[in-house]
Motif scaffolding. Sequence first.
Motif, mmCIF file in Angstrom:
data_model
loop_
_atom_site.group_PDB
_atom_site.id
_atom_site.type_symbol
_atom_site.label_atom_id
_atom_site.label_comp_id
_atom_site.label_asym_id
_atom_site.label_seq_id
_atom_site.Cartn_x
_atom_site.Cartn_y
_atom_site.Cartn_z
ATOM 1 N N THR A 1 52.812 -38.347 -56.012
ATOM 2 C CA THR A 1 51.506 -38.697 -55.468
ATOM 3 C C THR A 1 51.678 -39.738 -54.375
ATOM 4 O O THR A 1 52.625 -40.533 -54.382
ATOM 5 N N TYR A 2 50.773 -39.753 -53.450
ATOM 6 C CA TYR A 2 50.812 -40.722 -52.351
ATOM 7 C C TYR A 2 49.392 -40.867 -51.821
ATOM 8 O O TYR A 2 48.624 -39.912 -51.736
ATOM 9 N N GLU A 3 49.029 -42.079 -51.481
ATOM 10 C CA GLU A 3 47.691 -42.377 -50.983
ATOM 11 C C GLU A 3 47.765 -42.675 -49.497
ATOM 12 O O GLU A 3 48.466 -43.580 -49.069
ATOM 13 N N GLU A 4 47.021 -41.906 -48.721
ATOM 14 C CA GLU A 4 46.999 -42.121 -47.285
ATOM 15 C C GLU A 4 45.919 -43.112 -46.863
ATOM 16 O O GLU A 4 45.797 -43.422 -45.679
ATOM 17 N N GLY A 5 45.137 -43.614 -47.862
ATOM 18 C CA GLY A 5 44.110 -44.604 -47.565
ATOM 19 C C GLY A 5 42.708 -44.030 -47.687
ATOM 20 O O GLY A 5 42.497 -42.822 -47.545
ATOM 21 N N ASP A 6 41.737 -44.902 -47.943
ATOM 22 C CA ASP A 6 40.355 -44.462 -48.132
ATOM 23 C C ASP A 6 39.771 -43.804 -46.884
ATOM 24 O O ASP A 6 38.851 -42.987 -46.977
ATOM 25 N N GLN A 7 40.271 -44.176 -45.715
ATOM 26 C CA GLN A 7 39.739 -43.634 -44.466
ATOM 27 C C GLN A 7 40.491 -42.388 -43.999
ATOM 28 O O GLN A 7 40.227 -41.874 -42.919
ATOM 29 N N SER A 8 41.434 -41.924 -44.803
ATOM 30 C CA SER A 8 42.221 -40.767 -44.402
ATOM 31 C C SER A 8 41.345 -39.513 -44.304
ATOM 32 O O SER A 8 40.504 -39.257 -45.170
ATOM 33 N N PRO A 9 41.524 -38.707 -43.252
ATOM 34 C CA PRO A 9 40.781 -37.445 -43.153
ATOM 35 C C PRO A 9 41.043 -36.517 -44.328
ATOM 36 O O PRO A 9 40.208 -35.654 -44.632
ATOM 37 N N SER A 10 42.170 -36.677 -44.989
ATOM 38 C CA SER A 10 42.514 -35.817 -46.128
ATOM 39 C C SER A 10 41.541 -35.990 -47.290
ATOM 40 O O SER A 10 41.426 -35.094 -48.142
ATOM 41 N N ARG A 11 40.847 -37.137 -47.342
ATOM 42 C CA ARG A 11 39.907 -37.372 -48.458
ATOM 43 C C ARG A 11 38.762 -36.365 -48.446
ATOM 44 O O ARG A 11 38.102 -36.174 -49.472
ATOM 45 N N THR A 12 38.545 -35.722 -47.318
ATOM 46 C CA THR A 12 37.512 -34.680 -47.234
ATOM 47 C C THR A 12 37.793 -33.562 -48.222
ATOM 48 O O THR A 12 36.868 -32.875 -48.679
ATOM 49 N N TYR A 13 39.040 -33.398 -48.595
ATOM 50 C CA TYR A 13 39.451 -32.257 -49.416
ATOM 51 C C TYR A 13 39.803 -32.672 -50.837
ATOM 52 O O TYR A 13 40.573 -31.989 -51.511
ATOM 53 N N ASP A 14 39.223 -33.777 -51.292
ATOM 54 C CA ASP A 14 39.492 -34.245 -52.659
ATOM 55 C C ASP A 14 39.125 -33.201 -53.707
ATOM 56 O O ASP A 14 39.778 -33.097 -54.757
ATOM 57 N N GLU A 15 38.096 -32.421 -53.443
ATOM 58 C CA GLU A 15 37.699 -31.382 -54.408
ATOM 59 C C GLU A 15 38.794 -30.331 -54.552
ATOM 60 O O GLU A 15 39.087 -29.870 -55.660
ATOM 61 N N ALA A 16 39.428 -29.973 -53.442
ATOM 62 C CA ALA A 16 40.525 -29.002 -53.500
ATOM 63 C C ALA A 16 41.715 -29.586 -54.243
ATOM 64 O O ALA A 16 42.418 -28.869 -54.982
ATOM 65 N N VAL A 17 41.968 -30.879 -54.064
ATOM 66 C CA VAL A 17 43.053 -31.542 -54.803
ATOM 67 C C VAL A 17 42.776 -31.446 -56.298
ATOM 68 O O VAL A 17 43.675 -31.117 -57.095
ATOM 69 N N GLN A 18 41.542 -31.742 -56.693
ATOM 70 C CA GLN A 18 41.195 -31.704 -58.109
ATOM 71 C C GLN A 18 41.345 -30.308 -58.692
ATOM 72 O O GLN A 18 41.825 -30.142 -59.827
ATOM 73 N N LYS A 19 41.001 -29.292 -57.928
ATOM 74 C CA LYS A 19 41.173 -27.914 -58.399
ATOM 75 C C LYS A 19 42.647 -27.600 -58.629
ATOM 76 O O LYS A 19 43.009 -26.954 -59.619
ATOM 77 N N ASN A 20 43.493 -28.071 -57.730
ATOM 78 C CA ASN A 20 44.927 -27.854 -57.900
ATOM 79 C C ASN A 20 45.448 -28.548 -59.155
ATOM 80 O O ASN A 20 46.278 -28.010 -59.887
ATOM 81 N N LEU A 21 44.960 -29.775 -59.408
ATOM 82 C CA LEU A 21 45.403 -30.510 -60.592
ATOM 83 C C LEU A 21 44.939 -29.830 -61.879
ATOM 84 O O LEU A 21 45.673 -29.799 -62.878
ATOM 85 N N GLU A 22 43.737 -29.287 -61.864
ATOM 86 C CA GLU A 22 43.246 -28.563 -63.040
ATOM 87 C C GLU A 22 44.087 -27.321 -63.297
ATOM 88 O O GLU A 22 44.410 -27.004 -64.452
ATOM 89 N N GLU A 23 44.471 -26.627 -62.228
ATOM 90 C CA GLU A 23 45.325 -25.448 -62.380
ATOM 91 C C GLU A 23 46.717 -25.843 -62.869
ATOM 92 O O GLU A 23 47.318 -25.143 -63.689
ATOM 93 N N LEU A 24 47.210 -26.982 -62.391
ATOM 94 C CA LEU A 24 48.509 -27.479 -62.865
ATOM 95 C C LEU A 24 48.475 -27.699 -64.374
ATOM 96 O O LEU A 24 49.439 -27.371 -65.086
ATOM 97 N N GLY A 25 47.365 -28.256 -64.870
ATOM 98 C CA GLY A 25 47.221 -28.483 -66.304
ATOM 99 C C GLY A 25 47.215 -27.203 -67.116
ATOM 100 O O GLY A 25 47.570 -27.216 -68.306
ATOM 101 N N ARG A 26 46.829 -26.098 -66.490
ATOM 102 C CA ARG A 26 46.842 -24.816 -67.194
ATOM 103 C C ARG A 26 48.237 -24.186 -67.191
ATOM 104 O O ARG A 26 48.544 -23.348 -68.045
ATOM 105 N N ILE A 27 49.065 -24.579 -66.223
ATOM 106 C CA ILE A 27 50.409 -24.001 -66.135
ATOM 107 C C ILE A 27 51.390 -24.714 -67.052
ATOM 108 O O ILE A 27 52.219 -24.086 -67.710
#
Length: 377
Positions: free
Chosen positions: A69-95
């Motif tokens: 894991t790595y944090e690019e900062g609260d102002q990072s444009p990547s934070r727009t996609y936090d929902e997609a990150v969470q979906k990936n983590l939920e899928e990881l938990g199923r694997i």
Amino acid sequence: MAGKMPERWSTYARAAGTDLEALFSSHFNGSPRKVRFILGRGFDPRMLTGLALLRRICPSLSIEVVLLTYEEGDQSPSRTYDEAVQKNLEELGRIVPAAQLSSRNINMFSAERRRMTSRSAEGQFKTAGEFASITDVIVDVSALPRSVFLPIVAKLLHIIDGQTSPRMNLFVLADENPRIDSLILEEGLDEEADYIHTFRGDAERESAAAKPRVWFPLLGENQATQLQRIYDLVRPSEVCPLLPAPSQNPRRGDNLIVEYRGLLFDSLRIDPRNFLYASETNPFEVYRQLVHAIEHYAKSLAPLGGSNAIVSALSSKLLSIGALLAAYELKRAGSRVAIAHIEAHGHRVAVEMEELTRLAKDGVIHGLWLAGECYED
């Protein structure tokens, strides 16, 4: 660099698609094995394709997953996609169950807000003792930035090279999809480029300042600003760009030359004979081309005290591994090759996430076997 250096990966093992499935089935289902699977946390829909493939082919295989894991900062444009990150983590938990999952945080900035990503990544794995019961390590670079996976793969090679036989096997996976790569854009570039930790070469040494600098940038789309800022750091005497050719799009190399024509020809006045070429899907060709070219310049410029070779990976993650292999082997042979790089504060996706996820289905997972049993004498 005296004499011709033997090529460690002159013969190699790589596979993609169904061939990779067959390789994994034969290797992991044939005898008891324990795998440490390293991958990155992110929004990229390719984050879990390698792990899902391995679990599907080898349902009973013992797998420990290390999530970086790595944090690019609260102002990072990547934070727009936090929902997609969470979906990936939920899928990881199923694997994989929670008991087989651990996470390690990579610090991207020091307390003084200085970049330390590659240094922090290199320090995540320290000694062979951490892998005492592990037979195979797999690093999936599909959702990892270069400043993270380049030093980690180099460190793992270093650890394995220090082992006695039988050594661990090291695989690198990359879900290759040039279309998706072109749609995930770096945002908020650092003002200045720098060198990857442990691959700083002689570029900053005063004693080597008189040596001609030869720069080998691997070209990829949408990297004009990155290319310019790395050039400003390196200030080379000679430039040898590497183009991905052959490629799925037969005109990709030509399109890259058109995209960077102003810098390459108008500003740098590169001789067309300086261009190198390697298959879009074969990092071992990149490795071979770079080793040969760097050796050539070292020999040709020996009367001037040699040369400083600097590599930059601005192409796909798959080809970036080829650049790392060349730098790693040359470093072990006594040639201090540098890897120049520039980081970003985040990423922006040029299409909707739903479209990116749809396009991800067209990707092909490539597997590189970099060390272990298949290279034992």
